[in-house]
Structures are given as structure tokens and as C-alpha cells.
Design a protein around this motif. Structure first.
Motif, PDB file in Angstrom:
ATOM      1  N   GLU A  52      -5.596  -3.778   0.216  1.00  0.00           N
ATOM      2  CA  GLU A  52      -4.905  -3.625  -1.064  1.00  0.00           C
ATOM      3  C   GLU A  52      -4.414  -4.975  -1.583  1.00  0.00           C
ATOM      4  O   GLU A  52      -4.489  -5.257  -2.784  1.00  0.00           O
ATOM      5  CB  GLU A  52      -3.740  -2.647  -0.915  1.00  0.00           C
ATOM      6  CG  GLU A  52      -2.909  -2.434  -2.173  1.00  0.00           C
ATOM      7  CD  GLU A  52      -3.651  -1.711  -3.285  1.00  0.00           C
ATOM      8  OE1 GLU A  52      -3.054  -1.529  -4.363  1.00  0.00           O
ATOM      9  OE2 GLU A  52      -4.833  -1.337  -3.099  1.00  0.00           O
ATOM     10  N   ASN A  55       0.802  -1.218   0.000  1.00  0.00           N
ATOM     11  CA  ASN A  55       0.000   0.000   0.000  1.00  0.00           C
ATOM     12  C   ASN A  55       0.836   1.270   0.000  1.00  0.00           C
ATOM     13  O   ASN A  55       0.360   2.330  -0.418  1.00  0.00           O
ATOM     14  CB  ASN A  55      -0.944   0.005   1.212  1.00  0.00           C
ATOM     15  CG  ASN A  55      -2.089   0.984   1.064  1.00  0.00           C
ATOM     16  OD1 ASN A  55      -2.727   1.036   0.012  1.00  0.00           O
ATOM     17  ND2 ASN A  55      -2.352   1.762   2.109  1.00  0.00           N
ATOM     18  N   GLU A 112       0.956  -2.695  -7.046  1.00  0.00           N
ATOM     19  CA  GLU A 112       0.392  -2.821  -8.392  1.00  0.00           C
ATOM     20  C   GLU A 112       1.428  -2.635  -9.496  1.00  0.00           C
ATOM     21  O   GLU A 112       1.518  -3.485 -10.399  1.00  0.00           O
ATOM     22  CB  GLU A 112      -0.781  -1.864  -8.584  1.00  0.00           C
ATOM     23  CG  GLU A 112      -1.429  -2.019  -9.951  1.00  0.00           C
ATOM     24  CD  GLU A 112      -2.812  -1.389 -10.046  1.00  0.00           C
ATOM     25  OE1 GLU A 112      -3.368  -1.416 -11.156  1.00  0.00           O
ATOM     26  OE2 GLU A 112      -3.328  -0.901  -9.024  1.00  0.00           O
ATOM     27  N   ASP A 149      -3.267  -2.315   4.165  1.00  0.00           N
ATOM     28  CA  ASP A 149      -2.431  -3.175   3.322  1.00  0.00           C
ATOM     29  C   ASP A 149      -3.147  -4.470   2.957  1.00  0.00           C
ATOM     30  O   ASP A 149      -3.035  -4.955   1.824  1.00  0.00           O
ATOM     31  CB  ASP A 149      -1.110  -3.479   4.028  1.00  0.00           C
ATOM     32  CG  ASP A 149      -0.011  -2.500   3.653  1.00  0.00           C
ATOM     33  OD1 ASP A 149       0.955  -2.920   2.997  1.00  0.00           O
ATOM     34  OD2 ASP A 149      -0.120  -1.321   4.018  1.00  0.00           O
ATOM     35  N   LYS A 206       1.300   2.705  -3.175  1.00  0.00           N
ATOM     36  CA  LYS A 206       0.563   1.738  -4.009  1.00  0.00           C
ATOM     37  C   LYS A 206       1.525   0.948  -4.896  1.00  0.00           C
ATOM     38  O   LYS A 206       1.208   0.588  -6.046  1.00  0.00           O
ATOM     39  CB  LYS A 206      -0.474   2.457  -4.874  1.00  0.00           C
ATOM     40  CG  LYS A 206      -1.559   3.170  -4.095  1.00  0.00           C
ATOM     41  CD  LYS A 206      -2.474   2.181  -3.366  1.00  0.00           C
ATOM     42  CE  LYS A 206      -3.605   2.896  -2.634  1.00  0.00           C
ATOM     43  NZ  LYS A 206      -4.466   1.973  -1.872  1.00  0.00           N
TER      44      LYS A 206
END
Length: 404
Positions: A104, A66, A72, A101, A69
């Protein structure tokens, strides 16, 4: 566990390890932020990093999906490759960072092929050491994450936490799929000559606690520049020596590890107990190797403490004194070396600590989530470690810690 291989067996084991993994590092600690500015990563910036790192490893460990971010772009950059990542969930004083977290992580699980790309999920990084969580609290979060992944059909992905060696007890061992320990002889103030044995004694101690579960070294390394810490000197030569001695011995003993770290990162703070924070990488701030390639060579390596064989350091000492010493003086020198090793251990207990920097548990303010503190505040149930040594190490490491 004690090392009892003959030279022939060690040579065979080394050859097998090299054949199984031709890259020099099992895995590297990695932060996807821009290494000079600390700016958040993009998919392209991660791809650039992976292109540089692919000559050294095909697996990285991150500390928070997280933070920025970054989970990703890392997973996106790894799509359609054989790269793997150990995904971290940050755990602070309260549950807010953990819940963010975890949320995510589960979102990412719906977007990417976790079974292909994710080699492990690591819940918390030294949270017990920082006294922000108890062992029981961390164990509960590990089980909670495992349960959430299992509901998504991802129960085969190993889930663990990552803690300093004195912080690990049976409560943690029982909750994790494998034991992930941190240890840094540098932060114990030991000279480079004693670092190999110091590190592997910690591993053996944790193996006793772990029982049948695998013990993985989640972080270890040696800085190349900055101020001394006790008798630990941060130099390129010492980084290279520790790297060779640790990795060659770990390969022989089939111990998996994550080397700390991939890059020197200029954005990290330098106001802690020793100004080494920006100098832990195998690559410098321009993403160039700091050590000439190959960074180490295990050919002919004999680990310290091998029964019936002299250690490398003893062999080097004797070769330097062959012209001036006879058999009798060699024996005296061996006795003196043993005394010096004992003295070095005693000096560890005298290391003075500096007060730790204030820390924030706000996950949005993460700056140095993978700081190599590697100490702990106490030794708790099930541990076979020396309480006095752990306390001394803890004080030294806590003073060196920079955190969020």
C-alpha cells in the motif's frame, strides 16, 4: 549527554526554539478513524481533523497505511497544504501485515508527492517489545523498505522503526536513519514529581547507544483520567505538568518528539491493566482542548538536574515551607527529598503485572495500533540500560498493553 546550560543560555535556546516553531507540538500521534465510533475515515473527516489540529501542530504520525486504508485519505487531505505525515507500516508475528502495508505504501508513492508530504516512514511499532519480531527481523524490514523507496527515487525520506526504550540495541540503530524511541513514565508507576527525570534518563541512555544518530521520542504522554498505575495518577493536572516539563526540556535540548496523542478516542478498548486508554489526547472526544490555552508556557522553566540550579519541584517544595523552616531544616528536607527519589526508584521494581490481553497479528483487525505500551521484554546487545529496571518496566507495560 548531561544538561549544563546556564539560565541565560537556556533562555536564549528557548527563544530560538519558539521562533523556529510557533506551534506547541512538534508532531502528534493520530488515528484517522472516527474518534467516537472507530469507523474508517473519509477525506472530509480527515480534513475536519486537520482543521482542528492546525493550531497545535502541522505534523502527525500514523501507524498503518493499510488499516482502514487510511493512508490515502490522509495524504489526499494534505494535498496543497504544508502538513506532513509520518507513515507507519504495521508489523505483526508473520510478514503478512508488513507486506500488505508495504504494498500500500508503494501504491501511494505513485499517487502523491512523498517528498513534500511524507516526513518519515516507520516500519513497525513495538514489534520487538511484543516479542513478535526480533531486532534483526525488524532491521531487515527497515532496510527492505528503504531499498524499495530508493528504487522509486525516494531514498531521501528517512526510514526507521519505533520501539520501547529497552528494546533498542545496536542492530536496530545500525539499520535506521534515526532512532525512534517510546517511553511513558506513567507506565513505570512513578509519581508525577519524578516523571521528568525518569523520561530524560531513558533518552540519555538511548543517546549513548545511538552514537551520532539522532534520537527522536516517537511517543510519550500522560493520561488525564482512569485508574492509577502504581504511583502514577492520571489527572488533567498531571497531564498538564508532564506536558510542560517534557516539552520545555525537550525544546531546550533540541529533542524532536511525537506527543501521544491528538484526540481522546472512545472506540479504544478499556479492558487492560489501567482504564486510561481513552484519555491520552490533548483534545477530548468533542475535539475541544482538555487543558486551557496555552497548554503550557516555558517562560522561566528550569529543568530538574541542571547543575547549580534548583529543580522546579525543589523550588516549589521550599516555597511552601519557607514560613516554617530555617536553613538547617531546609538542608534536612533536601536530604529527605533525595531519599524519597531513591525509594520511588526502588518501588518500581515491586510493581506487580497483570497478564496481557491476547493479541492477534491479523492486520485487518487493527483496533489500537498506537497503544502506549512503552515497555520491553528484555535488554539486548549494545544496551546500557539496567536489566532489572527494564524487566520491571516491561512487566508493568505488558500488563497495560491492549493490542491487535
Amino acid at each position: 549527554m548531561r544538561f549544563t546550560l546556564t539560565l541565560a543560555a537556556m533562555a536564549a535556546a528557548s527563544a530560538t526554539a519558539m521562533a523556529a516553531d510557533s506551534l506547541p507540538f512538534h508532531a502528534l500521534s493520530y488515528n484517522a478513524k472516527q474518534i467516537k465510533t472507530g469507523e474508517c475515515p473519509t477525506v472530509n473527516s480527515v480534513r475536519d481533523d486537520l482543521k482542528v489540529l492546525e493550531d497545535f501542530t502541522k505534523e502527525v504520525r500514523i501507524y498503518s497505511v493499510n488499516d482502514c486504508k487510511q493512508g490515502e485519505p490522509i495524504l489526499r487531505a494534505m494535498e496543497n497544504t504544508d502538513w506532513k505525515v509520518q507513515l507507519g507500516l504495521w508489523v505483526g508475528k508473520d510478514d503478512s501485515s508488513y507486506e500488505a502495508d508495504k504494498k500500500e505504501l508503494l501504491r501511494l508513492a505513485g499517487l502523491f508527492d512523498f517528498k513534500k508530504q511524507v516526513s518519515a516512514v516507520i516500519v513497525g511499532n513495538e514489534a520487538v517489545y511484543r516479542e513478535e519480531q526480533t531486532q534483526a527481523q525488524i532491521a531487515a524490514k527497515v532496510r527492505d523498505t528503504k531499498s524499495a523507496l530508493t528504487k522509486l527515487g525516494l531514498g531521501s525520506i528517512p526510514v526507521t522503526t519505533s520501539e520501547t526504550w529497552p528494546s533498542i540495541d545496536k542492530t536496530i540503530v545500525d539499520a535506521v536513519d534515526y532512532v525512534n524511541m517510546h517511553a511513558f513514565p506513567f507506565w513505570e508507576g512513578v509519581p508525577i514529581k519524578g516523571a521528568q527525570d525518569k523520561m530524560f534518563q531513558h533518552i540519555y541512555d538511548i543517546q549513548k547507544i545511538a552514537g551520532t544518530k539522532e534520537v527522536v521520542v516517537g511517543e510519550t504522554g500522560w493520561p488525564s483520567d482512569g485508574g492509577n498505575f502504581g504511583d502514577s495518577a492520571p489527572t488533567i493536572q498531571n497531564e498538564e505538568q508532564y506536558m510542560k516539563e517534557f516539552i520545555c526540556r525537550a525544546n531546550l535540548e533540541n529533542i524532536r518528539y511525537v506527543w501521544f496523542s491528538a484526540f481522546d478516542e472512545a472506540w479504544k478498548p478499556t479492558t487492560n491493566a489501567s482504564d486510561v486508554e481513552t484519555h491520552w489526547g490533548i483534545l477530548d472526544g468533542d475535539k475541544k482542548p482538555k487543558i486551557a490555552l496555552p497548554m503550557y508556557d516555558c517562560k522561566g522553566f528550569v529543568p530538574n538536574g541542571t547543575p547549580g540550579e534548583e529543580s522546579q519541584s525543589e523550588s516549589n517544595d521550599e516555597s511552601e515551607s519557607d514560613d516554617s523552616a530555617n536553613d538547617s531544616s531546609d538542608a534536612d528536607e533536601s536530604d529527605a527529598d533525595g531519599k524519597n527519589d531513591d525509594d520511588a526508584s526502588d518501588e518500581l521494581l515491586d510493581i506487580e503485572s497483570e497478564s496481557a490481553d491476547d493479541r492477534s497479528d491479523d492486520a485487518s483487525g487493527l483496533e489500537s495500533e498506537e497503544t502506549e505500551t512503552s515497555g520491553a521484554m528484555s535488554v539486548t546487545g549494545g544496551s546500557v540500560l539496567s536489566t532489572a529496571a527494564a524487566i520491571a518496566f516491561s512487566a508493568a507495560a505488558l500488563a497495560a498493553s491492549s493490542f491487535v
